[in-house]
Motif scaffolding. Sequence first.
Motif, short mmCIF file in Angstrom:
data_model
loop_
_atom_site.label_atom_id
_atom_site.label_comp_id
_atom_site.label_asym_id
_atom_site.label_seq_id
_atom_site.Cartn_x
_atom_site.Cartn_y
_atom_site.Cartn_z
N ALA A 256 0.89 -1.21 -0.09
CA ALA A 256 0.11 -0.13 -0.01
C ALA A 256 0.96 1.18 -0.12
O ALA A 256 2.03 1.22 0.44
N SER A 257 0.37 2.46 -0.42
CA SER A 257 0.98 3.58 -0.52
C SER A 257 1.11 4.04 0.90
O SER A 257 0.30 3.79 1.83
N LYS A 258 2.39 4.64 1.34
CA LYS A 258 2.45 5.31 2.69
C LYS A 258 2.46 6.73 2.77
O LYS A 258 2.96 7.43 1.57
N THR A 259 1.56 7.24 3.59
CA THR A 259 1.21 8.86 3.22
C THR A 259 1.32 9.55 4.66
O THR A 259 1.24 9.06 5.76
N CYS A 260 1.48 10.98 4.50
CA CYS A 260 1.40 11.86 5.67
C CYS A 260 1.00 12.85 5.26
O CYS A 260 0.91 13.46 4.08
N SER A 261 0.43 13.86 6.22
CA SER A 261 -0.09 15.04 5.75
C SER A 261 0.32 16.29 6.87
O SER A 261 0.52 15.79 8.07
N CYS A 262 0.73 17.39 6.37
CA CYS A 262 0.73 18.38 7.40
C CYS A 262 0.32 19.81 7.12
O CYS A 262 -0.15 20.04 5.69
N THR A 263 0.12 20.68 7.96
CA THR A 263 -0.70 21.99 7.55
C THR A 263 0.02 23.13 8.08
O THR A 263 0.71 23.15 8.94
N LYS A 264 -0.44 24.32 7.59
CA LYS A 264 0.16 25.81 7.93
C LYS A 264 -0.77 26.57 7.83
O LYS A 264 -1.48 26.87 6.71
N SER A 265 -0.98 27.45 8.98
CA SER A 265 -2.05 28.56 8.65
C SER A 265 -1.17 29.97 8.49
O SER A 265 -0.37 30.24 9.02
N VAL A 266 -1.52 30.74 7.45
CA VAL A 266 -1.09 31.86 7.25
C VAL A 266 -2.16 33.30 7.10
O VAL A 266 -3.28 32.96 6.56
N SER A 267 -2.09 34.29 7.74
CA SER A 267 -2.93 35.52 7.78
C SER A 267 -2.50 36.27 6.77
O SER A 267 -1.29 36.71 6.35
N ILE A 268 -3.39 37.01 5.90
CA ILE A 268 -3.01 38.08 5.17
C ILE A 268 -3.83 39.29 5.55
O ILE A 268 -4.97 39.20 5.85
N GLY A 269 -2.97 40.42 5.28
CA GLY A 269 -3.71 41.70 5.55
C GLY A 269 -2.61 42.87 5.67
O GLY A 269 -1.74 42.77 5.02
N ASN A 270 -2.96 43.84 6.30
CA ASN A 270 -2.00 45.25 6.52
C ASN A 270 -1.03 44.88 7.46
O ASN A 270 -1.10 45.29 8.91
N VAL A 271 0.25 44.20 7.46
CA VAL A 271 1.09 44.01 8.08
C VAL A 271 2.03 45.03 8.37
O VAL A 271 2.46 45.69 7.42
N ASN A 272 2.42 45.44 9.53
CA ASN A 272 3.35 46.48 9.70
C ASN A 272 4.71 46.14 9.76
O ASN A 272 5.26 45.13 10.26
#
Length: 174
Positions: free
Chosen positions: A158-174
């Motif tokens: 069988a295939s071997k899998t994994c997953s990972c996530t990341k959150s990013v905020s978009i806006g008026n960054v100073n």
Amino acid sequence: MKNSTLMKLLECLHIRDYNLLVEEHGFKMDFSQVGSQNSQNSIRKTSEKKRNISSYLMLVLLFLFTNFLFAQQQPACNLRGVLESKRLRDGGQNFTINSDVIRSAPGTVYRWEFKSNNSQASFVTENGQPNMTINPGNKNGEFNIKLTVINPPETRGASKTCSCTKSVSIGNVN
């Protein structure tokens, strides 16, 4: 049991005519001949040897098959990159999310997707690469990106899998 198994192995390898000294931390072989054996005892040992050869053959096959089953390991991943970015109209620019993947195999597939995206961010790099360049878009918000790493199956596996996530905020960054 360890001594008897070792003796049977040595008999199978035609080393039964030598002394085997078993000590606390291992064994030593004495290559001086043990006394001669009578012919009836030798015939009995030959028939035992034939029976034991099939047992050893099965043991070797089991060992090889077990190693074959566990040859491919589960991949693991982690995502690195910015936590926040400016919108394009505020001077923002494309940025890259990098993946760290261990235990990848030849032919590994990298599948990127947005799990959520209310910032109008979009992929710049073609999907299938280990790193992804992202256009942040022009809307305030955030996105959650997911990478699924898929190692191709080895013969009949069988295939071997994994997953990972990341959150990013978009806006008026100073």
